[in-house]
Design a protein around this motif. Structure first.
Motif, mmCIF file in Angstrom:
data_model
loop_
_atom_site.group_PDB
_atom_site.id
_atom_site.type_symbol
_atom_site.label_atom_id
_atom_site.label_comp_id
_atom_site.label_asym_id
_atom_site.label_seq_id
_atom_site.Cartn_x
_atom_site.Cartn_y
_atom_site.Cartn_z
ATOM 1 N N TRP A 1 0.848 -1.184 0.000
ATOM 2 C CA TRP A 1 0.000 0.000 0.000
ATOM 3 C C TRP A 1 0.892 1.245 0.000
ATOM 4 N N GLY B 1 -2.802 11.149 -2.793
ATOM 5 C CA GLY B 1 -3.323 9.870 -3.272
ATOM 6 C C GLY B 1 -3.038 8.732 -2.310
ATOM 7 N N VAL B 2 -3.910 7.746 -2.323
ATOM 8 C CA VAL B 2 -3.742 6.498 -1.567
ATOM 9 C C VAL B 2 -3.993 5.352 -2.543
ATOM 10 N N GLY B 3 -3.089 4.370 -2.571
ATOM 11 C CA GLY B 3 -3.262 3.283 -3.527
ATOM 12 C C GLY B 3 -2.552 2.015 -3.109
ATOM 13 N N LYS B 4 -2.567 1.037 -4.012
ATOM 14 C CA LYS B 4 -1.969 -0.263 -3.740
ATOM 15 C C LYS B 4 -1.465 -0.863 -5.045
ATOM 16 N N ARG C 1 -5.226 3.559 -7.485
ATOM 17 C CA ARG C 1 -5.181 4.585 -6.432
ATOM 18 C C ARG C 1 -6.437 5.441 -6.485
ATOM 19 N N SER D 1 6.430 9.495 -2.235
ATOM 20 C CA SER D 1 5.515 8.369 -2.045
ATOM 21 C C SER D 1 6.069 7.477 -0.945
#
Length: 449
Positions: free
Chosen positions: A63, A95-98, A107, A234
């Motif tokens: 993540w 942003g938040v993602g995987k 994301r 990031s």
């Protein structure tokens, strides 16, 4: 004359063509075959991994969160006054993602602050979007965790954009519905690895939405755009990296080799048994090890004392009086004890190189681990008898060689924790008991009670 020259040239050309075809056929028949030594194939295989292949990440791995700052420029329809540089405003992106695989990720992002429309009016906006990420450089210059040094990541996505000042400034038809139109996002992100958890990132992106987003135009068509450039950091949260996939080829090759080797050994054993059964000169071809007695020692010890056999009976029955006075030479005992009963009637052989107290194969020493363990647990005596072949060397040299071989095994047992008082050593000197000279270069180990 010309006809002769022409015919000669044609014959030479045909010969060269045939030669080239032959050479090509020979070259095509060549192939590369891997070769492994017996020692390599009998050793445990260290795992190797497939290149550019990783397992998919579970939900607790890879993540990331990212934060970027930069500048954006709004290009509406109609464009209005000024150019791109006249409309540049600050930009914030979060942003938040995987990452699901080294190449595929997703994301959810937020972009906002303000922009200048076609009339240079400053408006506030918020843009929430979901992006599909594809890393086109995954697997290149990656570290042991499978994380590349550089990443180039194109992306596309969809979202909703909201113009906070649209109602007060709108000059078009359609009411307030134009303040939060549907939008597309696209662009390219570049990453550079600082550590397994931290990356420097830079992004060039665009947004496409309805023409009336800035309060001017037709809301039923797409036409308003926003171009953005940003940079930031990031951070990976949770577990990082990728699990590599083990290459099964070495295990398959070793398994195939071991099957063939087992079949070969079975054939050799059958061949030796035939030779032993058909030997007519009264001399054994080669001594045969049997560990069945060693493996069933505990069961034998639970039997009554009447079930035991004497030292002389057990050894004579298996080795033809091997522990007797073969050359009138029984000496060099390390310890002395009374008459002992044999618990394991089948001795274990250790074979040595010519004129040496070095084993033919060091792997034979593995057998001493079990011998030492049982001798210590059951408080047994260990009888060790060394021998040399009388076909080579002098009588005095063979006497010394048999003694050295017996002491070599005795020292190996002492290193494994066996008390010296439990050991008896004997020396046969030079013997010719077995048909093969190599078979007479041995040390016998017998467990006694």
């Amino acid at each position: 004359m010309r006809k002769k020259i022409l015919s000669t040239a044609m014959m030479c050309l045909a010969a060269m063509t045939a030669s080239a075809q032959t050479a090509r056929q020979n070259s095509d028949s060549l192939y590369i075959q891997k070769s492994y030594s017996q020692e390599q194939m009998l050793m445990p295989v260290n795992p190797t991994y497939l290149k550019h292949v990783s397992e998919a990440a579970n939900w607790g791995r890879n993540w990331f969160i990212e934060a970027k700052g930069g500048a954006s420029a709004f290009l509406g329809t109609p464009i209005g006054c000024g150019d791109v540089f006249d409309r540049v405003t600050p930009l914030l992106q979060i942003g938040v993602g995987k990452w699901f695989t080294p190449a595929i990720g997703g994301r959810i992002g937020f972009q906002g602050l303000c922009f200048k429309n076609s009339e240079f009016q400053t408006m506030k906006y918020q843009f929430v979007h979901a992006d599909f990420l594809y890393n086109i450089t995954s697997g290149i210059r990656q570290n042991e965790s499978g994380i590349p040094l550089w990443d180039v990541i194109p992306f596309v996505g969809v979202g909703m954009i909201h113009n906070s000042d649209w109602i007060n400034n709108c000059t078009c038809q359609g009411g307030s519905s134009g303040s939060h139109p549907f939008a597309f996002t696209y662009g390219v992100e570049a990453r550079y690895r600082i550590s397994d958890r931290v990356h420097i990132i830079g992004e060039v992106s665009g947004m496409l939405t309805a023409k009336n987003f800035d309060g001017i135009g037709n809301s039923t068509k797409f036409g308003d755009n926003m171009i953005s450039i940003s940079a930031g950091l990031s951070f990976i949260i949770g577990k990082t990296g990728w699990k590599r996939v083990v290459d099964a080829t070495p295990y398959i090759e070793q398994n195939t080799y071991l099957k063939e080797y087992l079949a070969y050994m079975n054939d050799m054993n059958a061949h030796l048994e035939k030779r032993l059964a058909g030997n007519s000169d009264g001399k054994t071809v080669y001594p045969k090890n049997s560990y069945s007695g060693l493996n069933s020692l505990r069961a034998r010890l639970s039997m009554s004392g009447n079930g035991g056999v004497s030292d002389r009976d057990a050894v004579d029955g298996e080795n033809g009086n091997a522990l007797g006075n073969i050359n009138g030479n029984r000496s060099d005992s390390l310890t002395h004890s009374d008459h002992l009963k044999v618990c394991v009637g089948v001795p274990v052989y250790f074979f040595f190189k010519l004129n040496s107290d070095k084993l033919v194969d060091e792997s034979q020493l593995v057998n001493l681990d079990d011998i030492a363990k049982i001798a210590k647990e059951e408080n047994l005596k260990i009888q060790i008898s060394g021998a040399a072949d009388s076909a080579t060397g002098t009588q005095s040299g063979n006497h010394d060689l048999g003694k050295r071989r017996a002491k070599y095994i005795a020292k190996a047992l002492i290193k494994r924790g066996v008390d010296k008082c439990q050991i008896q050593a004997f020396n046969y000197g030079g013997i010719d008991k077995y048909k093969a000279n190599e078979a007479n270069r041995f040390t016998i180990v017998v467990l006694l009670k």
